[in-house]
Write an enzyme that holds these catalytic residues in place. Structure first.
Site, PDB file in Angstrom:
ATOM      1  N   TYR A 180       0.845  -1.198   0.000  1.00 36.05           N
ATOM      2  CA  TYR A 180       0.000   0.000   0.000  1.00 36.05           C
ATOM      3  C   TYR A 180       0.877   1.244   0.000  1.00 36.05           C
ATOM      4  CZ  TYR A 180      -3.657  -3.395   0.571  1.00 36.05           C
ATOM      5  OH  TYR A 180      -4.483  -4.473   0.370  1.00 36.05           O
ATOM      6  N   ARG A 227       3.113  -1.443  11.045  1.00 34.93           N
ATOM      7  CA  ARG A 227       3.163  -2.742  10.405  1.00 34.93           C
ATOM      8  C   ARG A 227       4.025  -2.660   9.156  1.00 34.93           C
ATOM      9  NH1 ARG A 227      -1.437  -7.090   8.263  1.00 34.93           N
ATOM     10  NH2 ARG A 227      -0.746  -8.750   9.697  1.00 34.93           N
ATOM     11  N   GLY A 317      -4.405 -13.692  12.435  1.00 36.04           N
ATOM     12  CA  GLY A 317      -5.514 -13.131  11.671  1.00 36.04           C
ATOM     13  C   GLY A 317      -6.650 -14.112  11.458  1.00 36.04           C
TER      14      GLY A 317
HETATM   15  C1  LIG Z   1      -5.704  -4.454   4.029  1.00 32.96           C
HETATM   16  C2  LIG Z   1      -5.301  -5.615   3.513  1.00 32.96           C
HETATM   17  C3  LIG Z   1      -3.875  -6.049   3.703  1.00 32.96           C
HETATM   18  O1  LIG Z   1      -3.150  -5.398   4.466  1.00 32.96           O
HETATM   19  O2  LIG Z   1      -3.497  -7.034   3.048  1.00 32.96           O
HETATM   20  C4  LIG Z   1      -6.237  -6.479   2.734  1.00 32.96           C
HETATM   21  C5  LIG Z   1      -7.100  -5.896   1.804  1.00 32.96           C
HETATM   22  C6  LIG Z   1      -7.994  -6.713   1.100  1.00 32.96           C
HETATM   23  C7  LIG Z   1      -8.030  -8.091   1.308  1.00 32.96           C
HETATM   24  C8  LIG Z   1      -7.156  -8.659   2.232  1.00 32.96           C
HETATM   25  C9  LIG Z   1      -6.254  -7.856   2.943  1.00 32.96           C
END
Ligand SMILES: C=C(C(=O)O)c1ccccc1
Length: 364
Positions: A180, A227, A317
């Protein structure tokens, strides 16, 4: 007692045990308002037995949204909705932090304000898919953030951090992982900038450190976690030398006195194997604060990793999806229920709030 089940502090956050509920996107927020509702209150309350709950990733601004029905933390209405969740978790004796998220290029024009392009460090498509109102779709071509936009982006993180405080959270986690926005700036496979935010690792780490500066100013370092996923290929992320990149980043973190470092060990939700020359232990040794290990930990691995000092906390998780009382099940070594993957993402209470705590009858 096994160290895994003993109290511990993540900075100023006091946890009853070392098992953390890891962030899980479940795509059940109101897509128009970005607000959570009644079922989120039940879902998180049911899981308050975790030492700390980290919420699902929550976007800091409309631009930071990358999937349908993910929640936000950038309007008073969203903060008020989250307040109901934190009140319920606190009433049940739990602790909960909110994960601050900006997706960067992992988005689609249909999810963006005015159908605009997603933003990123550089105009390079991740080449992955995201979920929109039309199902799985290729991520849209992003535009590169202008240098003059960076202060506004940092202000968006600060605004969200402030609203999370108003919402009664015990702290926040900055999402710097899984390909991200912040991870896009950190890694060479997504950051081709030629200004002060690209090129050498000092520059690629600049945005993350400025965001941490802004968020810790609001919360104090001891209620801010981070994270990271140094070695994960999630969402098309890659780096020419992740060991070097993240040794630098982690050394720079120590000045903030963070509540914890949350490390995805290996490929997110996948292999824990690393390439030659890569070492999680080396990265862990560089961090002065509490270390939260994640990725594929089961009961035995969790017991061992805390006992041998590898980790102060274990973030787990998917098992929390179908086992609201996971800590109790680990404590008593009870059977672990499997979740139904068809209801992981999207939908209503089915596969969300209808998983029961362990009972002998149900098991027979
Ligand atoms: C926020 C997510 C991440 O950190 O992998 C995410 C987003 C969509 C589906 C699974 C996980």
């Amino acid at each position: 007692t096994e160290p895994l089940f003993t109290p511990a502090k993540a900075g100023a956050i006091e946890a009853d045990n070392r098992i953390v509920m890891a962030p899980l996107t479940r795509n059940r927020a109101d897509d128009d308002t970005g607000e959570v509702g009644d079922m989120h209150v039940d879902y998180y309350r049911q899981r308050a037995g975790a030492g700390i709950i980290i919420t699902e990733a929550t976007q800091i601004s409309p631009e930071g949204k990358g999937y349908i029905q993910t929640p936000g933390i950038h309007t008073p209405g969203q903060a008020a909705a989250w307040r109901r969740v934190t009140d319920a978790v606190h009433e049940a004796g739990g602790k909960i932090v909110l994960q601050l998220w900006h997706v960067g290029r992992i988005s689609h024009t249909s999810l963006q304000p005015n159908g605009q392009q997603p933003v990123a460090p550089s105009a390079t498509n991740a080449g992955v898919k995201t979920f929109t109102a039309n199902g799985f779709e290729a991520t849209s071509d992003p535009r590169a953030l202008e240098l003059v936009e960076i202060p506004r982006l940092i202000a968006d993180f600060a605004n969200a951090a402030k609203l999370a405080k108003d919402a009664g959270f015990d702290g926040v986690e900055v999402h710097g992982a899984n390909g991200y926005l912040l991870d896009q700036f950190l890694k060479t496979g997504s950051n081709y900038r030629t200004d002060g935010y690209g090129g050498p690792v000092e520059n690629r780490a600049k945005l993350l450190l400025e965001v941490l500066e802004a968020v810790t100013r609001i919360w104090g370092g001891d209620r801010v976690g981070l994270r990271l996923s140094p070695f994960s290929p999630a969402n098309g992320s890659s780096d020419d030398n992740p060991q070097e990149t993240f040794e630098y980043v982690i050394k720079e973190l120590n000045r903030f006195g963070l509540a914890y470092l949350h490390m995805i060990e290996g490929a997110t939700g996948g292999s824990r194997d690393l390439e030659e020359g890569q070492s999680i232990d080396k990265l862990r040794a560089l961090f002065d604060g509490p270390y939260m290990a994640n990725n594929g930990y089961d009961r035995a691995m969790s017991l061992e990793a805390v006992k041998n000092g590898h980790a102060d906390f274990i973030a787990i998780g998917r098992p929390f999806i179908a086992n609201p009382d996971l800590v109790e099940r680990y404590r008593q070594d009870l059977p672990i229920a499997e979740g139904d993957q068809k209801t992981y993402y999207g939908g209503g209470r089915e596969g969300y709030t209808d998983y029961p705590a362990y009972s002998k009858e149900a098991a027979e």
